[in-house]
Design an enzyme around this catalytic site. Sequence first.
Site, PDB file in Angstrom:
ATOM      1  N   ASN A 150       2.217 -18.819  15.775  1.00  0.00           N
ATOM      2  CA  ASN A 150       1.194 -19.144  14.781  1.00  0.00           C
ATOM      3  C   ASN A 150       1.642 -20.316  13.926  1.00  0.00           C
ATOM      4  OD1 ASN A 150      -0.352 -16.875  15.499  1.00  0.00           O
ATOM      5  ND2 ASN A 150       0.634 -15.586  13.954  1.00  0.00           N
ATOM      6  N   LYS A 152       5.042 -13.882  14.897  1.00  0.00           N
ATOM      7  CA  LYS A 152       6.172 -12.966  14.998  1.00  0.00           C
ATOM      8  C   LYS A 152       7.073 -13.285  16.199  1.00  0.00           C
ATOM      9  CE  LYS A 152       3.651  -9.345  12.656  1.00  0.00           C
ATOM     10  NZ  LYS A 152       4.141  -9.678  11.324  1.00  0.00           N
ATOM     11  N   ARG A 201      15.758  -1.064   0.753  1.00  0.00           N
ATOM     12  CA  ARG A 201      16.585   0.142   0.958  1.00  0.00           C
ATOM     13  C   ARG A 201      17.266   0.150   2.320  1.00  0.00           C
ATOM     14  NH1 ARG A 201      11.814   3.742  -0.740  1.00  0.00           N
ATOM     15  NH2 ARG A 201      10.955   1.828   0.060  1.00  0.00           N
ATOM     16  N   GLY A 202      17.206  -0.972   3.046  1.00  0.00           N
ATOM     17  CA  GLY A 202      17.914  -1.054   4.327  1.00  0.00           C
ATOM     18  C   GLY A 202      17.117  -0.454   5.464  1.00  0.00           C
ATOM     19  N   ASP A 249      10.371 -14.433  -0.859  1.00  0.00           N
ATOM     20  CA  ASP A 249       9.270 -14.342   0.100  1.00  0.00           C
ATOM     21  C   ASP A 249       9.710 -13.430   1.248  1.00  0.00           C
ATOM     22  OD1 ASP A 249       7.285 -14.702   1.982  1.00  0.00           O
ATOM     23  OD2 ASP A 249       7.408 -16.885   2.047  1.00  0.00           O
ATOM     24  N   ASN A 309       8.552  -0.936  10.509  1.00  0.00           N
ATOM     25  CA  ASN A 309       8.820  -0.859   9.068  1.00  0.00           C
ATOM     26  C   ASN A 309       8.077   0.371   8.532  1.00  0.00           C
ATOM     27  OD1 ASN A 309       6.151  -1.590   8.662  1.00  0.00           O
ATOM     28  ND2 ASN A 309       6.601  -3.697   8.093  1.00  0.00           N
ATOM     29  N   ALA A 312       7.479 -16.224  17.827  1.00  0.00           N
ATOM     30  CA  ALA A 312       8.209 -17.476  17.601  1.00  0.00           C
ATOM     31  C   ALA A 312       9.304 -17.266  16.558  1.00  0.00           C
ATOM     32  CB  ALA A 312       7.240 -18.568  17.153  1.00  0.00           C
ATOM     33  N   ASN A 313       8.971 -16.542  15.494  1.00  0.00           N
ATOM     34  CA  ASN A 313       9.981 -16.283  14.454  1.00  0.00           C
ATOM     35  C   ASN A 313      11.172 -15.523  15.043  1.00  0.00           C
ATOM     36  OD1 ASN A 313       8.083 -17.337  12.722  1.00  0.00           O
ATOM     37  ND2 ASN A 313       7.493 -15.378  11.811  1.00  0.00           N
ATOM     38  N   ALA A 349       8.555 -12.750   7.393  1.00  0.00           N
ATOM     39  CA  ALA A 349       9.491 -12.891   8.518  1.00  0.00           C
ATOM     40  C   ALA A 349      10.809 -12.145   8.314  1.00  0.00           C
ATOM     41  CB  ALA A 349       9.755 -14.353   8.869  1.00  0.00           C
ATOM     42  N   ALA A 350      10.907 -11.312   7.265  1.00  0.00           N
ATOM     43  CA  ALA A 350      12.134 -10.520   7.106  1.00  0.00           C
ATOM     44  C   ALA A 350      12.317  -9.602   8.323  1.00  0.00           C
ATOM     45  CB  ALA A 350      12.075  -9.701   5.824  1.00  0.00           C
ATOM     46  N   GLY A 351      11.206  -8.991   8.765  1.00  0.00           N
ATOM     47  CA  GLY A 351      11.285  -8.127   9.945  1.00  0.00           C
ATOM     48  C   GLY A 351      11.664  -8.922  11.190  1.00  0.00           C
ATOM     49  N   ASP A 352      11.190 -10.142  11.281  1.00  0.00           N
ATOM     50  CA  ASP A 352      11.521 -10.980  12.445  1.00  0.00           C
ATOM     51  C   ASP A 352      12.999 -11.365  12.419  1.00  0.00           C
ATOM     52  OD1 ASP A 352       8.809 -10.819  13.065  1.00  0.00           O
ATOM     53  OD2 ASP A 352       8.350 -12.608  11.882  1.00  0.00           O
TER      54      ASP A 352
END
Length: 320
Positions: free
Chosen positions: A13, A42, A231-232, A252, A191, A44-45, A255-258
């Site tokens: 995206n 997601k 909380r990890g 921000d 998540n 690409a990230n 993309a933390a999950g990516d």
Amino acid sequence: MSPPAILVLGSINTDLVVKGPRLPAAGETVAGGTFYQSPGGKGANQAVAATRASRQDGARLIAAVGQDAFGDAALKNLLHVGVHCDGVRTIPGEPSGVALIMVDEHGQNCISVASGANRLLTPGDIDQLPEQMFAEARVLLACLEAPLDTVHRGLQRAKAAGLTTILDPAPADRRIATSEWMQYVDILTPNETEASVLVGETVADVPSAVQAGRRLDSLGCRRSIVTLGARGCVIVSERVTHVEAMAVRAVDATAAGDAFNGALAVALSEGCDLESACRWANGAAGLSVTRPGAQPSLPTREAIETAIRDRGRKSIGEPL
Ligand code: RIB
């Protein structure tokens, strides 16, 4: 240079982002924000996250773009980062994927995606990929921004080739919460929101994440990692382990999950045990939330190692 150990199946995206004082409610206008555009999606990230986190061989992305300016720019950027793009299909006459993202002053976001070409990646596209792509890899990482039947075929093919499969069930879709899907998934990484959708119960803390992991286990998902932001994460496998996050100042969360999934895939491809891999992935996710944007926020291997070392944790590959 060795061939890519990580195959990523997902989406590409362009993110159009407004960072404002708070997220608007339905029907509300909130002024005072700033705008930026950044490469995202997601898949690409995750491919960029894995490439930056890997020692040298990077990741290979399986995805689709349209034949337009957003698609061209996205591909150019991915190649510049070192992502292998020979699994990316260009679809004439379709727009490339776009995500409209709003971020508040605490770094929380909400995202609306126009999938465009991403939704035209087919199981047939997976069938046509050369056997060598799978034979050379060790891990397949998939998300749900590609069509479900395409992701299902990718997981099947990866398992048949002996790869470890990781499924990030984002965006959440209850239809994957079946034993038919879970037989092809080695590690599921929802998540809190995604875990809530999959099990039909609110997941908001460590005990409810453990409960969700057990429910997923009953569907045949032998190993799940429920990520919990600051909380990890909680690993639910033969035993339950809570792996704490790094304490960071969030700018921000996009993309933390990516970042988590890309780093997790790298660590597992290098033979790490699940707990060490999660500690490392938590480090990558923590760093990513300290910077704005999706791909611009994804850390290098050196940055992850330094952050973990500075906090007194062991580095990747070292026993805990
Ligand atoms: O996970 C973050 C990503 O979700 C963004 O980059 C956006 O493109 C959406 O796909």
